[in-house]
Design a protein around this motif. Structure first.
Motif, short mmCIF file in Angstrom:
data_model
loop_
_atom_site.label_atom_id
_atom_site.label_comp_id
_atom_site.label_asym_id
_atom_site.label_seq_id
_atom_site.Cartn_x
_atom_site.Cartn_y
_atom_site.Cartn_z
N LEU A 15 82.61 19.17 68.84
CA LEU A 15 82.44 20.45 68.17
C LEU A 15 83.41 20.63 67.01
N LYS A 16 84.68 20.39 67.23
CA LYS A 16 85.67 20.59 66.16
C LYS A 16 85.38 19.72 64.94
N PRO A 17 85.10 18.43 65.09
CA PRO A 17 84.73 17.65 63.90
C PRO A 17 83.53 18.23 63.14
N ARG A 18 82.58 18.78 63.89
CA ARG A 18 81.41 19.37 63.21
C ARG A 18 81.81 20.62 62.44
N ILE A 19 82.62 21.50 63.06
CA ILE A 19 83.09 22.70 62.37
C ILE A 19 83.90 22.31 61.14
N ASP A 20 84.77 21.33 61.26
CA ASP A 20 85.61 20.92 60.14
C ASP A 20 84.79 20.31 59.00
N SER A 21 83.65 19.72 59.34
CA SER A 21 82.82 19.10 58.30
C SER A 21 81.89 20.11 57.63
N GLU A 22 81.48 21.16 58.34
CA GLU A 22 80.52 22.11 57.79
C GLU A 22 81.18 23.35 57.18
N TYR A 23 82.44 23.59 57.52
CA TYR A 23 83.12 24.77 56.99
C TYR A 23 84.47 24.37 56.42
N ARG A 24 84.99 25.21 55.55
CA ARG A 24 86.26 24.91 54.88
C ARG A 24 87.41 25.31 55.80
N THR A 25 87.79 24.42 56.66
CA THR A 25 88.84 24.68 57.64
C THR A 25 90.14 23.99 57.24
N LYS A 26 91.19 24.44 57.89
CA LYS A 26 92.44 23.68 57.92
C LYS A 26 92.42 22.96 59.27
N PRO A 27 92.06 21.70 59.29
CA PRO A 27 91.79 21.04 60.56
C PRO A 27 93.03 20.64 61.35
N GLU A 28 94.19 20.71 60.76
CA GLU A 28 95.39 20.25 61.44
C GLU A 28 95.71 21.13 62.65
N ALA A 29 96.42 20.54 63.63
CA ALA A 29 96.75 21.24 64.88
C ALA A 29 97.56 22.50 64.62
N GLU A 30 98.43 22.49 63.61
CA GLU A 30 99.29 23.65 63.38
C GLU A 30 98.50 24.89 62.96
N PHE A 31 97.25 24.70 62.48
CA PHE A 31 96.42 25.83 62.05
C PHE A 31 95.30 26.16 63.04
N THR A 32 95.26 25.43 64.14
CA THR A 32 94.14 25.56 65.09
C THR A 32 94.62 26.23 66.37
N GLY A 33 93.80 27.15 66.87
CA GLY A 33 94.14 27.85 68.10
C GLY A 33 93.00 27.86 69.09
N MET A 34 93.30 28.31 70.30
CA MET A 34 92.30 28.43 71.37
C MET A 34 92.67 29.65 72.21
N ALA A 35 91.65 30.38 72.68
CA ALA A 35 91.91 31.58 73.48
C ALA A 35 90.76 31.82 74.45
#
Length: 518
Positions: free
Chosen positions: A377-397
């Motif tokens: 899922l994360k690779p797909r989101i990172d490829s389809e949207y303009r994300t900051k894919p690095e761990a320091e910018f990624t969260g989970m809740a």
């Protein structure tokens, strides 16, 4: 010539009469005074089906009935079945009661043993024989733990509607709104009998087949979950429904730029397909060079859309929109991952033999679920949207089991995300296994953690202030610093529900994604 005496019978006639006198006469019914009319009244347990066929059976012909199978009792209403029959007087008669339909059962005592035969000696006419059945079961008795659920419904219940129980166990549908269908029972009630392991903590509600028709008070107010902890024997749970929710279709209010990924299918066949909802920040379409941090959230159908929410939505879209527009939160992308019917197994890191209410014996698929998120899922989101894919910018809740799986994955994948919203976590799972996982950390991962619990959660589940404090203390012991990279909150009056989580989501978002300088 002499004549025969006028009173002398011919020899042949005399012999004939003598032979007839030696024959048995035609059987005659015994005199009426040798019989008594006896009224049998049987009080049955509340879970007895209203269409039950009950028979009194014994060796004496008086208990054979017209068909020879037994005396059939007639339902009188309430919890009483009766039959009136002629019984011989002054004879000890032995008989038993059986339920031959819809299932074959005999009377059992509270311990599960078959009840001995009843005895009756009729002396006077119009006698009465009354007895009660504690419960029904197989001929040989049972030692299996059982729980009978009996639900009394209001007169406003549509006569053609079915009544269901839905709750936190696979046998109760894992909160699907229509877990187990009840049958019509005596006393105008509905019932079912189920078997659970001893010490299973159950929560449940009555519905008419969906959450749109869940039980309420007579005044139209939602009721808290019914609770019951099973024992090692037989128990009976009775509830009275005051009224039913009148279904009003929720208005789909979606705020902001909402996208969907439909039927996302994990490659691992143990995981089911699901939808994904995506909230994009207000300037996403206009600031086309900007890239954004991402927050992944569990139970995605409960976050933004009231039409898919289990019991009200979190309002994540409205809260995020307002906080971003007022510069109280860094603009971010929020990805809501819908759960499936395997929510329990996917959100738990180990099996738990004591927690069958969320399919605990098949639990422990959190690693597979995490693999799906991080590798698919994360690779797909990172490829389809303009994300900051690095761990320091990624969260989970996530909340409840979603909070548990967030904490667990955080201990293993700080290379994938470094911001964790651990909301009302199910620390109890696996005998507090998450505490062991935190204690076993060889080094403190760079994880910024929001941890909270409502003070009123213990009444409706196993998430408690006490166990959450234990998790807080383990994290502090591993090097997290309170009010720095660990924010711990006990929410006064907070319950274990969507409304409580929605009320504090803004604070969670502000802590995990504070505004940054341009």
């Amino acid at each position: 010539m002499a004549h025969p005496h006028p009173t002398r019978l011919p020899l042949l006639l005399l012999l004939t009469l003598t032979a007839l006198a030696g024959c048995d006469p035609k059987p005659q019914p015994p005199p009426e005074q040798n019989y008594s009319d006896v009224q049998f009244d049987v009080t049955v347990p509340l879970e007895t089906p209203v269409d039950a066929t009950l028979l009194l059976m014994g060796e004496d012909p008086a208990f054979k009935g017209p068909t020879g199978e037994g005396l059939e009792l007639t339902f009188q209403g309430g919890t009483t079945f009766s039959v009136k029959a002629r019984m011989p007087k002054n004879q000890e008669l032995t008989y038993r009661i059986r339920m031959t339909a819809p299932d074959a059962h005999v009377a059992l005592d509270a311990a599960g043993a078959a009840v001995p035969a009843q005895t009756l000696t009729a002396h006077e006419n119009e006698e009465n024989a009354s007895f009660s059945v504690e419960r029904w079961g197989p001929e040989g008795g049972t030692t299996q733990p059982q729980t009978a659920f009996v639900v009394a419904v209001p007169e406003t219940t549509p006569p053609g509607d079915s009544i269901w129980l839905s709750g936190n166990h696979e046998k109760l549908g894992n909160w699907n709104g229509a877990g187990v269908k009840l049958y019509k029972a005596v006393n105008s009630s509905y019932a079912t009998v189920l078997s659970f392991d001893p010490n299973t903590s159950l929560e449940f509600k009555a519905t008419r087949g969906s959450w749109e028709t869940v039980e309420q008070t007579a005044g139209g107010v939602d009721v808290p979950n019914h609770t019951h902890k099973t024992g090692s024997g037989f128990s009976r749970v009775t509830i009275t429904v005051g009224g039913w929710r009148v279904y009003v279709p929720p208005v789909p209010v979606l705020t902001g730029n909402i996208k969907y990924l439909r039927d996302v299918t994990p490659t691992n066949t143990l995981l089911k397909k699901r939808d994904v909802i995506i909230w994009l920040p207000p300037d996403y379409d206009t600031n086309t060079t900007r890239r954004y941090p991402v927050l992944y959230m569990h139970d995605g159908q409960n976050l933004m859309d009231a039409t898919t929410a289990f019991a009200g939505e979190w309002g994540v879209d409205e809260t995020a929109q307002q906080l971003v527009e007022t510069n109280k939160v860094e603009p971010l992308i929020i990805v809501g991952i819908y759960n499936t019917s395997d929510r329990g197994p996917e959100y738990t890191q180990v099996p738990d033999e004591t927690q069958t209410e969320v399919d605990g014996k098949n639990g422990g698929r959190a690693d597979l679920y995490g693999q799906f998120i991080f590798e698919e899922l994360k690779p797909r989101i990172d490829s389809e949207y303009r994300t900051k894919p690095e761990a320091e910018f990624t969260g989970m809740a996530g909340s409840s089991l979603g909070g548990l799986v967030t904490m667990y994955l955080g201990t293993k994948h700080s290379d994938k995300f470094t911001r964790a919203g651990v909301i009302s976590p199910s620390v109890f799972w696996g005998q507090n296994d998450i505490l062991t996982k935190v204690d076993a950390l060889s080094a403190k991962p760079p994880l910024r953690i929001w941890l909270d619990i409502g003070t009123e959660e213990g009444g409706s589940g196993q998430e408690t202030v006490e166990t959450t404090r234990l998790l807080r203390d383990e994290l502090v012991g591993e090097g997290w610093v309170l009010d720095n990279d660990l924010k711990y909150t006990e929410v006064a009056g907070g319950g274990h529900n969507e409304a409580s989580w929605a009320a504090r989501f803004g604070d969670i978002l502000k802590y995990l994604y504070p505004p940054v300088s341009p």
